[in-house]
Write a protein that holds these residues in place. Structure first.
Motif, PDB file in Angstrom:
ATOM      1  N   ASP A  84      39.417  -7.858  51.850  1.00  0.00           N
ATOM      2  CA  ASP A  84      38.649  -8.906  51.188  1.00  0.00           C
ATOM      3  C   ASP A  84      37.464  -8.364  50.411  1.00  0.00           C
ATOM      4  N   SER A  85      37.169  -7.093  50.593  1.00  0.00           N
ATOM      5  CA  SER A  85      36.002  -6.518  49.929  1.00  0.00           C
ATOM      6  C   SER A  85      36.172  -6.516  48.417  1.00  0.00           C
ATOM      7  N   ASP A  86      35.069  -6.769  47.722  1.00  0.00           N
ATOM      8  CA  ASP A  86      35.083  -6.738  46.262  1.00  0.00           C
ATOM      9  C   ASP A  86      34.591  -5.402  45.726  1.00  0.00           C
ATOM     10  N   ALA A  87      34.474  -4.416  46.600  1.00  0.00           N
ATOM     11  CA  ALA A  87      34.014  -3.109  46.154  1.00  0.00           C
ATOM     12  C   ALA A  87      34.932  -2.591  45.063  1.00  0.00           C
ATOM     13  N   CYS A  88      34.337  -2.138  43.971  1.00  0.00           N
ATOM     14  CA  CYS A  88      35.002  -1.544  42.806  1.00  0.00           C
ATOM     15  C   CYS A  88      35.674  -2.573  41.918  1.00  0.00           C
ATOM     16  N   PHE A  89      35.563  -3.866  42.229  1.00  0.00           N
ATOM     17  CA  PHE A  89      36.198  -4.878  41.403  1.00  0.00           C
ATOM     18  C   PHE A  89      35.231  -5.509  40.418  1.00  0.00           C
ATOM     19  N   ASP A  90      33.988  -5.021  40.374  1.00  0.00           N
ATOM     20  CA  ASP A  90      33.002  -5.641  39.497  1.00  0.00           C
ATOM     21  C   ASP A  90      33.232  -5.280  38.041  1.00  0.00           C
ATOM     22  N   LEU A  91      33.941  -4.178  37.785  1.00  0.00           N
ATOM     23  CA  LEU A  91      34.212  -3.761  36.414  1.00  0.00           C
ATOM     24  C   LEU A  91      35.712  -3.550  36.240  1.00  0.00           C
ATOM     25  N   LEU A  92      36.454  -4.632  36.244  1.00  0.00           N
ATOM     26  CA  LEU A  92      37.895  -4.528  36.057  1.00  0.00           C
ATOM     27  C   LEU A  92      38.203  -4.161  34.610  1.00  0.00           C
ATOM     28  N   PRO A  93      39.235  -3.363  34.374  1.00  0.00           N
ATOM     29  CA  PRO A  93      39.549  -2.933  33.006  1.00  0.00           C
ATOM     30  C   PRO A  93      39.957  -4.102  32.128  1.00  0.00           C
ATOM     31  N   THR A  94      39.615  -3.996  30.848  1.00  0.00           N
ATOM     32  CA  THR A  94      39.961  -5.029  29.884  1.00  0.00           C
ATOM     33  C   THR A  94      39.993  -4.423  28.491  1.00  0.00           C
ATOM     34  N   VAL A 182      47.153 -11.537  27.018  1.00  0.00           N
ATOM     35  CA  VAL A 182      47.147 -11.812  28.449  1.00  0.00           C
ATOM     36  C   VAL A 182      47.068 -10.473  29.166  1.00  0.00           C
ATOM     37  N   GLU A 183      46.098 -10.330  30.061  1.00  0.00           N
ATOM     38  CA  GLU A 183      45.925  -9.070  30.773  1.00  0.00           C
ATOM     39  C   GLU A 183      46.419  -9.191  32.215  1.00  0.00           C
ATOM     40  N   LEU A 184      47.184  -8.205  32.637  1.00  0.00           N
ATOM     41  CA  LEU A 184      47.678  -8.106  33.998  1.00  0.00           C
ATOM     42  C   LEU A 184      47.072  -6.852  34.605  1.00  0.00           C
ATOM     43  N   VAL A 185      46.247  -7.040  35.629  1.00  0.00           N
ATOM     44  CA  VAL A 185      45.498  -5.929  36.215  1.00  0.00           C
ATOM     45  C   VAL A 185      46.036  -5.652  37.611  1.00  0.00           C
ATOM     46  N   PHE A 186      46.474  -4.415  37.827  1.00  0.00           N
ATOM     47  CA  PHE A 186      46.990  -3.992  39.126  1.00  0.00           C
ATOM     48  C   PHE A 186      46.061  -2.912  39.679  1.00  0.00           C
ATOM     49  N   VAL A 187      45.389  -3.225  40.778  1.00  0.00           N
ATOM     50  CA  VAL A 187      44.446  -2.299  41.390  1.00  0.00           C
ATOM     51  C   VAL A 187      45.057  -1.744  42.677  1.00  0.00           C
ATOM     52  N   SER A 188      45.137  -0.430  42.765  1.00  0.00           N
ATOM     53  CA  SER A 188      45.617   0.223  43.983  1.00  0.00           C
ATOM     54  C   SER A 188      44.419   0.668  44.807  1.00  0.00           C
ATOM     55  N   VAL A 189      44.320   0.149  46.014  1.00  0.00           N
ATOM     56  CA  VAL A 189      43.219   0.510  46.906  1.00  0.00           C
ATOM     57  C   VAL A 189      43.736   1.358  48.058  1.00  0.00           C
ATOM     58  N   GLY A 190      44.712   0.824  48.794  1.00  0.00           N
ATOM     59  CA  GLY A 190      45.279   1.568  49.907  1.00  0.00           C
ATOM     60  C   GLY A 190      44.344   1.631  51.095  1.00  0.00           C
ATOM     61  N   ALA A 191      44.586   2.596  51.967  1.00  0.00           N
ATOM     62  CA  ALA A 191      43.789   2.789  53.179  1.00  0.00           C
ATOM     63  C   ALA A 191      43.530   4.271  53.367  1.00  0.00           C
ATOM     64  N   GLU A 192      42.430   4.575  54.024  1.00  0.00           N
ATOM     65  CA  GLU A 192      42.071   5.978  54.230  1.00  0.00           C
ATOM     66  C   GLU A 192      42.890   6.633  55.331  1.00  0.00           C
ATOM     67  N   ASP A 193      43.408   5.831  56.272  1.00  0.00           N
ATOM     68  CA  ASP A 193      44.044   6.400  57.462  1.00  0.00           C
ATOM     69  C   ASP A 193      45.566   6.367  57.432  1.00  0.00           C
ATOM     70  N   ARG A 194      46.163   5.834  56.360  1.00  0.00           N
ATOM     71  CA  ARG A 194      47.621   5.796  56.294  1.00  0.00           C
ATOM     72  C   ARG A 194      48.073   5.548  54.866  1.00  0.00           C
ATOM     73  N   ALA A 195      49.310   5.934  54.589  1.00  0.00           N
ATOM     74  CA  ALA A 195      49.888   5.689  53.264  1.00  0.00           C
ATOM     75  C   ALA A 195      50.348   4.239  53.183  1.00  0.00           C
ATOM     76  N   THR A 196      50.092   3.598  52.056  1.00  0.00           N
ATOM     77  CA  THR A 196      50.434   2.181  51.905  1.00  0.00           C
ATOM     78  C   THR A 196      51.336   1.973  50.695  1.00  0.00           C
ATOM     79  N   SER A 197      52.145   0.929  50.758  1.00  0.00           N
ATOM     80  CA  SER A 197      53.085   0.645  49.674  1.00  0.00           C
ATOM     81  C   SER A 197      53.042  -0.826  49.323  1.00  0.00           C
TER      82      SER A 197
END
Length: 451
Positions: A84-94, A182-197
């Motif tokens: 739920d964190s908004d960290a790093c989402f304040d400047l989404l690419p456009t 129309v912009e489609l933004v895909f942000v990959s965050v993942g987790a520090e302790d495991r690989a995510t898909s």
């Protein structure tokens, strides 16, 4: 009643890799959107069955001959749980300087409504998440999902179908022209302790006579290992025009696998451009079928990789009807021990007379250890056609470099100027000037990082 069973060939694939990817699915099924729709359940089950039978493709598969997924197979991927964190989402690419306009944002494959907007869309245009469509508007997607991207011969499409849950849906009604992208933004965050898909599914339907520009941004946030397994199905109606641009800048630990399948009706035009800059391993596969007479497609891009990156561009342009036109221009810059792959195939069916097809791939190697594997193909079954292809790889021109140095330009600046000039031909394939300028800024940033 006799029981029918389906068997799948495992040639060029490794079934032993399937369980690690499918076991987490058993805990998710009941919570996935659209579970009440029989066609959704069938599509997921077909995808699961197919991937369970074959697993990941290997280099024994001709289409994957130059891209080895062994590192992917070694990792235990867990389905992403979006924070739920908004960290790093304040400047989404456009690509819009003002930052306002229609866009959908997905974080680790799941829709984020609070970061998205349908501002400025004309009446009748539908822009929403697939999860919402499956829950509330099943009729909007039921006639299209799974029609173009078939799981039978593409294991990663099968895996995407097994996890079908979310992604962008865009429908432009007949005769409507969008006046802003129309912009489609895909942000990959993942987790520090495991690989995510995560496995996003994109659906774009441009109905007859419509026009739209769609820009995809794929960016990384964080240092975790991620697998983004994207599938897009794109329908371009009679006389419609769709410009589809993509910039992939995911992190150094990201795996980015993408399959785009488009069909173009009579007098329609599908224009695709992909700029690849990021990711540990990426593969962008584009299949464009000219299904109507006088249809056109432009499938082009640029790839710039360094370090130990691997970038695969695989395309198929299928001329299925007469008087079709296709243009394909790719330029690549490869440095350090990075490796790039270009596989481009044009098929001209027997009935596709008067076809005009052009394909070009050129690569610039900046080090002695950089590598490019190229495989251009023409498969022509008609006799009244005009088709050409060219494929070259080389180094920076020493004479041009000396010329610039002799005029007081330092070594790195001179190299940057020559690399920029080399990429210019591919960048000119971007028909929309503001988006071309935005992508050129990304290229300039890559060159600046190298200095």
């Amino acid at each position: 009643m006799a029981t029918m069973t389906t068997t799948y060939s495992t040639r060029g694939a490794d079934p032993a890799t399937a369980p690690a990817f499918l076991e987490p699915l058993d805990h998710l099924r009941s919570g996935l959107p659209g579970a009440a729709l029989s066609w959704v359940r069938d599509l997921r089950e077909q995808g699961r069955e197919r991937f369970a039978a074959v697993g990941l493709p290997t280099i024994r598969n001709e289409s994957w001959r130059y891209t080895n997924l062994r590192d992917l197979a070694k990792l235990a991927f867990h389905p992403a749980v979006t924070a739920d964190s908004d960290a790093c989402f304040d400047l989404l690419p456009t690509v819009r300087p003002e930052g306002h306009g229609p866009r959908l944002v997905f974080v680790d494959g799941r829709f984020r409504a609070e970061l998205s907007s349908t501002e400025g869309l004309p009446d009748g245009v539908e822009l929403l998440s697939l999860a919402t469509a499956l829950t509330d508007h099943g009729d909007l997607v039921g006639d299209h999902i799974g029609r173009l991207a078939a799981a039978d011969d593409r294991p990663l499409v099968a895996l995407n179908s097994a996890y079908l849950a979310d992604g962008p849906v865009l429908r432009i009604p007949r005769g409507v022209a969008l006046d802003q992208p129309v912009e489609l933004v895909f942000v990959s965050v993942g987790a520090e302790d495991r690989a995510t898909s995560f496995h996003p599914r994109t659906l774009i339907v441009a109905e007859a006579g419509s026009r739209a520009v769609v820009v995809e941004h794929h960016v990384g946030c964080g240092t975790g290992t991620t697998l983004a397994n994207h599938v897009a199905e794109i329908f371009v109606g009679e006389g419609a025009t769709l410009h589809h641009y993509k910039a992939q800048r995911e992190g150094a630990s990201a795996f980015h696998l993408s399959h785009t399948a488009a069909t173009v009706a009579k007098d329609g035009c599908y224009d695709n451009f992909i700029l690849t800059l990021g990711g540990r391993l990426s593969r962008n596969e584009v299949v464009s079928t000219l299904a109507g007479t006088d249809a056109r497609t432009h499938v082009s891009g640029g790839y710039m990789v360094r370090g130990n990156q691997h970038a695969d561009t695989t395309t198929l342009i299928d001329h299925a009807q007469p008087n079709g036109t296709s243009r394909e221009v790719y330029k690549g810059v490869i440095d350090d021990t990075a490796r790039a792959v270009f596989q481009g195939k044009i098929i001209v069916r027997p009935q596709a007379q008067k076809t005009d097809g052009h394909q070009l791939n050129r690569a610039l190697l900046l080090s002695d250890t950089a590598e490019i594997d190229a495989k251009p193909e023409l498969e022509i079954h008609a006799d009244d056609v005009k088709c050409s292809h060219g494929c070259t790889a080389g180094e920076l021109d020493d004479n041009a470099l000396f010329y610039l140095r002799a005029r007081g330009i330092d070594q790195e600046t001179a190299r940057g100027l020559l690399i920029g000039a080399f990429l210019a031909e591919a960048m000119e394939e971007i028909a929309e000037e503001p988006i071309r300028e935005a992508f050129q800024t990304l290229v300039a940033g890559w060159l600046e990082e190298k200095r």
